[in-house]
Design a protein around this motif. Structure first.
Motif, PDB file in Angstrom:
ATOM      1  N   VAL A   9       0.856  -1.191   0.000  1.00 17.51           N
ATOM      2  CA  VAL A   9       0.000   0.000   0.000  1.00 17.51           C
ATOM      3  C   VAL A   9       0.892   1.240   0.000  1.00 17.51           C
ATOM      4  CG1 VAL A   9      -1.779   1.276   1.262  1.00 17.51           C
ATOM      5  CG2 VAL A   9      -1.778  -1.239   1.297  1.00 17.51           C
ATOM      6  N   ALA A  10       0.606   2.141  -0.928  1.00 22.00           N
ATOM      7  CA  ALA A  10       1.399   3.369  -1.050  1.00 22.00           C
ATOM      8  C   ALA A  10       0.514   4.589  -0.818  1.00 22.00           C
ATOM      9  CB  ALA A  10       2.026   3.447  -2.440  1.00 22.00           C
ATOM     10  N   LEU A  11       1.054   5.558  -0.108  1.00 22.44           N
ATOM     11  CA  LEU A  11       0.386   6.849   0.067  1.00 22.44           C
ATOM     12  C   LEU A  11       1.266   7.907  -0.597  1.00 22.44           C
ATOM     13  CD1 LEU A  11      -1.387   9.089   1.368  1.00 22.44           C
ATOM     14  CD2 LEU A  11      -0.201   8.672   3.520  1.00 22.44           C
ATOM     15  N   VAL A  12       0.674   8.677  -1.513  1.00 25.23           N
ATOM     16  CA  VAL A  12       1.411   9.751  -2.185  1.00 25.23           C
ATOM     17  C   VAL A  12       0.742  11.068  -1.824  1.00 25.23           C
ATOM     18  CG1 VAL A  12       2.279  10.646  -4.378  1.00 25.23           C
ATOM     19  CG2 VAL A  12       1.872   8.174  -4.118  1.00 25.23           C
ATOM     20  N   THR A  13       1.497  11.980  -1.197  1.00 23.07           N
ATOM     21  CA  THR A  13       0.899  13.270  -0.857  1.00 23.07           C
ATOM     22  C   THR A  13       1.010  14.220  -2.054  1.00 23.07           C
ATOM     23  OG1 THR A  13       2.918  14.269   0.065  1.00 23.07           O
ATOM     24  CG2 THR A  13       1.535  12.960   1.572  1.00 23.07           C
ATOM     25  N   GLY A  14       0.040  15.139  -2.140  1.00 20.12           N
ATOM     26  CA  GLY A  14       0.038  16.103  -3.251  1.00 20.12           C
ATOM     27  C   GLY A  14      -0.036  15.405  -4.598  1.00 20.12           C
ATOM     28  N   ALA A  15      -0.935  14.418  -4.707  1.00 18.52           N
ATOM     29  CA  ALA A  15      -0.970  13.591  -5.922  1.00 18.52           C
ATOM     30  C   ALA A  15      -2.071  14.003  -6.889  1.00 18.52           C
ATOM     31  CB  ALA A  15      -1.107  12.121  -5.538  1.00 18.52           C
ATOM     32  N   ILE A  36      -4.331   8.520  -2.894  1.00 18.25           N
ATOM     33  CA  ILE A  36      -4.004   9.739  -3.647  1.00 18.25           C
ATOM     34  C   ILE A  36      -4.415  10.932  -2.783  1.00 18.25           C
ATOM     35  CG2 ILE A  36      -4.603  11.053  -5.744  1.00 18.25           C
ATOM     36  CD1 ILE A  36      -5.338   8.162  -6.906  1.00 18.25           C
ATOM     37  N   ASN A  37      -3.449  11.525  -2.138  1.00 20.92           N
ATOM     38  CA  ASN A  37      -3.767  12.678  -1.273  1.00 20.92           C
ATOM     39  C   ASN A  37      -3.861  13.949  -2.118  1.00 20.92           C
ATOM     40  OD1 ASN A  37      -1.837  15.058   0.178  1.00 20.92           O
ATOM     41  ND2 ASN A  37      -3.748  14.539   1.201  1.00 20.92           N
ATOM     42  N   TYR A  38      -4.820  14.807  -1.772  1.00 20.07           N
ATOM     43  CA  TYR A  38      -4.927  16.126  -2.400  1.00 20.07           C
ATOM     44  C   TYR A  38      -5.152  17.142  -1.299  1.00 20.07           C
ATOM     45  CZ  TYR A  38      -9.908  15.402  -1.638  1.00 20.07           C
ATOM     46  OH  TYR A  38     -11.124  15.152  -1.053  1.00 20.07           O
ATOM     47  N   ASN A  39      -4.857  18.389  -1.614  1.00 16.43           N
ATOM     48  CA  ASN A  39      -5.148  19.458  -0.655  1.00 16.43           C
ATOM     49  C   ASN A  39      -6.447  20.142  -1.052  1.00 16.43           C
ATOM     50  OD1 ASN A  39      -4.799  21.209   1.508  1.00 16.43           O
ATOM     51  ND2 ASN A  39      -3.635  22.661   0.278  1.00 16.43           N
ATOM     52  N   SER A  40      -6.441  20.881  -2.170  1.00 21.01           N
ATOM     53  CA  SER A  40      -7.670  21.559  -2.593  1.00 21.01           C
ATOM     54  C   SER A  40      -8.252  20.989  -3.880  1.00 21.01           C
ATOM     55  CB  SER A  40      -7.391  23.055  -2.775  1.00 21.01           C
ATOM     56  OG  SER A  40      -6.287  23.218  -3.630  1.00 21.01           O
ATOM     57  N   ASP A  65      -4.423  18.537   4.397  1.00 22.95           N
ATOM     58  CA  ASP A  65      -3.310  19.491   4.333  1.00 22.95           C
ATOM     59  C   ASP A  65      -2.121  18.902   5.103  1.00 22.95           C
ATOM     60  OD1 ASP A  65      -1.523  21.542   4.867  1.00 22.95           O
ATOM     61  OD2 ASP A  65      -3.075  23.006   5.392  1.00 22.95           O
ATOM     62  N   VAL A  66      -1.007  18.665   4.415  1.00 23.05           N
ATOM     63  CA  VAL A  66       0.118  17.990   5.070  1.00 23.05           C
ATOM     64  C   VAL A  66       0.808  18.836   6.146  1.00 23.05           C
ATOM     65  CG1 VAL A  66       0.653  16.467   3.116  1.00 23.05           C
ATOM     66  CG2 VAL A  66       1.805  18.691   3.293  1.00 23.05           C
ATOM     67  N   SER A  67       0.500  20.129   6.180  1.00 24.46           N
ATOM     68  CA  SER A  67       1.137  20.968   7.207  1.00 24.46           C
ATOM     69  C   SER A  67       0.295  21.048   8.482  1.00 24.46           C
ATOM     70  CB  SER A  67       1.403  22.376   6.654  1.00 24.46           C
ATOM     71  OG  SER A  67       0.192  23.039   6.391  1.00 24.46           O
ATOM     72  N   ASP A  68      -0.812  20.332   8.497  1.00 25.27           N
ATOM     73  CA  ASP A  68      -1.742  20.359   9.634  1.00 25.27           C
ATOM     74  C   ASP A  68      -1.669  18.991  10.344  1.00 25.27           C
ATOM     75  OD1 ASP A  68      -4.077  19.868  11.154  1.00 25.27           O
ATOM     76  OD2 ASP A  68      -5.268  21.238   9.939  1.00 25.27           O
ATOM     77  N   GLU A  69      -1.202  19.002  11.580  1.00 23.95           N
ATOM     78  CA  GLU A  69      -0.952  17.746  12.304  1.00 23.95           C
ATOM     79  C   GLU A  69      -2.195  16.851  12.369  1.00 23.95           C
ATOM     80  OE1 GLU A  69       0.329  18.377  16.346  1.00 23.95           O
ATOM     81  OE2 GLU A  69       1.469  16.508  16.357  1.00 23.95           O
ATOM     82  N   ASN A 116       6.589  22.345   2.833  1.00 22.72           N
ATOM     83  CA  ASN A 116       7.694  21.574   2.236  1.00 22.72           C
ATOM     84  C   ASN A 116       8.549  20.840   3.269  1.00 22.72           C
ATOM     85  OD1 ASN A 116       6.738  23.092   0.110  1.00 22.72           O
ATOM     86  ND2 ASN A 116       8.732  23.712  -0.641  1.00 22.72           N
ATOM     87  N   LEU A 117       8.653  21.382   4.479  1.00 21.50           N
ATOM     88  CA  LEU A 117       9.540  20.750   5.470  1.00 21.50           C
ATOM     89  C   LEU A 117       8.739  20.152   6.634  1.00 21.50           C
ATOM     90  CD1 LEU A 117      12.385  20.062   6.364  1.00 21.50           C
ATOM     91  CD2 LEU A 117      12.614  22.368   7.303  1.00 21.50           C
ATOM     92  N   THR A 118       7.929  20.975   7.302  1.00 22.40           N
ATOM     93  CA  THR A 118       7.129  20.440   8.418  1.00 22.40           C
ATOM     94  C   THR A 118       6.166  19.362   7.910  1.00 22.40           C
ATOM     95  OG1 THR A 118       7.290  22.605   9.465  1.00 22.40           O
ATOM     96  CG2 THR A 118       5.646  21.084  10.358  1.00 22.40           C
ATOM     97  N   GLY A 119       5.601  19.562   6.727  1.00 25.11           N
ATOM     98  CA  GLY A 119       4.691  18.559   6.145  1.00 25.11           C
ATOM     99  C   GLY A 119       5.408  17.232   5.944  1.00 25.11           C
ATOM    100  N   GLN A 120       6.661  17.290   5.518  1.00 27.25           N
ATOM    101  CA  GLN A 120       7.419  16.039   5.313  1.00 27.25           C
ATOM    102  C   GLN A 120       7.721  15.368   6.657  1.00 27.25           C
ATOM    103  OE1 GLN A 120       9.904  15.192   2.312  1.00 27.25           O
ATOM    104  NE2 GLN A 120       8.949  16.536   0.831  1.00 27.25           N
TER     105      GLN A 120
END
Ligand code: NAD
Length: 266
Positions: A9-15, A36-40, A65-69, A116-120
Motif C-alpha cells: 500500500v502506497a500513500l502519495v501526498t500532493g498527488a 491519492i492525497n490532495y489538498n484543494s 493538508d500535510v502541514s496540519d498535524e 515543504n519541510l514540516t509537512g514532510q
C-alpha cells in the motif's frame, strides 16, 4: 525485469497534479494499492483514483493538508481504514512562494517551510508509527516500510529569489539522512528524490517558449524532464530491487547538478 508492488500500500501526498500524480499512477501500474492525497484539488484526484480502479487497480482519493498535524493523522487513519496497512510513503507535497529576500514576507517564508519541510516531518512521523505497529510483510525479509521524500536539486544548488524554497529542500536533505541514520536498524528504508526541471504546474512559465531555451542551458542532457521520469524512479526506489539503497538522494535532473556553466568555460 518486471517490478511488482502487489500486496503493498502506497500513500502519495500532493498527488492531484504533477509529480505526485505521476508517482501514484506508476505505483498503481506496478500493482500497489494507492492513496491519492490532495489538498484543494479534489476533482483530478478522484478522477485518477477512478481511472486506476477501472484498470483493475486499487486506489482512493483522500483530502488533507500535510502541514496540519490533525489532518495528517486523519489522512493516515483513512489509509488504514481503506487498505489495512501502509508500506510506502511518497512525501511529495510542495509549493513555492517566490520573492527577492528583502521583500519576502514572513507569511511567504512560513508557508513554504510549513508545507515543504514540516509537512514532510509530519507525514514521515505518521508513517514510522504505522510501520512499527503493523504486521511485517509476510512474503519477504526485506524493508518493513519505505519513505521517499521529494526534495529538489535546490537542496544542493542555491537559488536566488527562492530562499524559502531552497532552505526547505536543504532541510529535507538532513531530515531524510538523519531519519535514515535513526531508523535503519528497523529495516525501514528512507531515501529522497531530487528532481531538476520537470514539466509540471509548479514551473509552467520556466518550461515554455524562450524561457525553456534558457533553462536548457542548465541541463546537460538537453531536455526538460517529464513526470514519468520521476514516477519510474519512485517505483524502483519503493521496490525490493533497491533494498540496499538507504539514506541516499537520487538526482533526476538530466545533469542539472553537474555545474553545466563550467562546460564551456574550462
Ligand atoms: P505541483 O504544483 O503540480 O504539485 C504540488 C502538489 O502539492 C499539488 O498536488 C498540491 O496540491 C500539493 N500541495 C500543496 N500544498 C499542499 C498541502 N498543504 N497539503 C497537501 N498537498 C499540498 O508541482 P510538482 O512539480 O508536481 O511538485 C511536486 C514536488 O516536487 C514538490 O515537493 C516540488 O518541490 C518538487 N519538485 C518539483 C520540481 C519540478 O521541476 N516540477 C523540481 C524539483 C522538486
Amino acid at each position: 525485469m518486471q517490478i511488482s508492488l502487489e500486496k503493498q500500500v502506497a500513500l502519495v501526498t500532493g498527488a492531484s497534479s504533477g509529480l505526485g500524480y505521476a508517482c501514484a499512477e506508476a505505483l498503481a501500474a506496478a500493482g500497489a494499492a494507492v492513496v491519492i492525497n490532495y489538498n484543494s484539488q479534489q476533482e483530478p484526484a478522484e478522477a485518477l483514483a477512478d481511472a486506476i480502479r477501472q484498470r483493475g487497480g486499487k486506489a482512493v482519493a483522500v483530502g488533507g493538508d500535510v502541514s496540519d498535524e490533525k489532518a495528517v493523522d486523519a489522512l493516515f487513519a483513512e489509509t488504514i481504514k481503506h487498505f489495512g496497512r501502509l508500506d510506502i510513503l511518497v512525501a511529495n507535497s510542495g509549493l513555492q512562494r517566490d520573492a527577492p529576500a528583502g521583500e519576502m514576507t514572513l507569511d511567504e517564508w512560513n508557508k513554504v517551510i510549513q508545507v515543504n519541510l514540516t509537512g514532510q516531518f509530519l507525514c514521515a512521523r505518521a508513517a514510522l508509527r504505522q510501520f512499527r505497529q503493523q504486521e511485517k510483510r509476510p512474503d519477504v525479509s526485506r524493508a518493513t516500510g519505505k519513505i521517499i521524500h521529494m526534495s529538489s536539486v535546490h537542496q544542493l544548488i542555491p537559488w536566488a529569489g527562492h530562499i524559502n524554497y531552497a532552505a526547505s529542500k536543504g532541510g529535507v536533505d538532513l531530515l531524510m539522512r538523519s531519519l535514515a541514520q535513526e531508523v535503519g536498524e528497523e529495516h525501514i528504508r528512507i531515501n529522497a528524490i531530487a528532481p531538476g526541471a520537470i514539466r509540471t504546474p509548479i514551473n509552467t512559465e520556466a518550461t515554455e517558449g524562450e524561457a525553456e531555451k534558457k533553462l536548457l542551458q542548465l541541463i546537460p542532457y538537453g531536455r526538460v524532464g517529464d513526470p514519468e521520469d520521476v514516477g519510474n524512479a519512485v517505483v524502483w526506489l519503493a521496490s525490493d530491487l533497491s533494498d540496499y539503497v538507504h539514506g541516499t538522494t537520487l538526482f533526476i535532473d538530466g545533469g542539472m547538478s553537474l555545474y553545466p556553466g563550467f562546460r564551456d568555460n574550462g
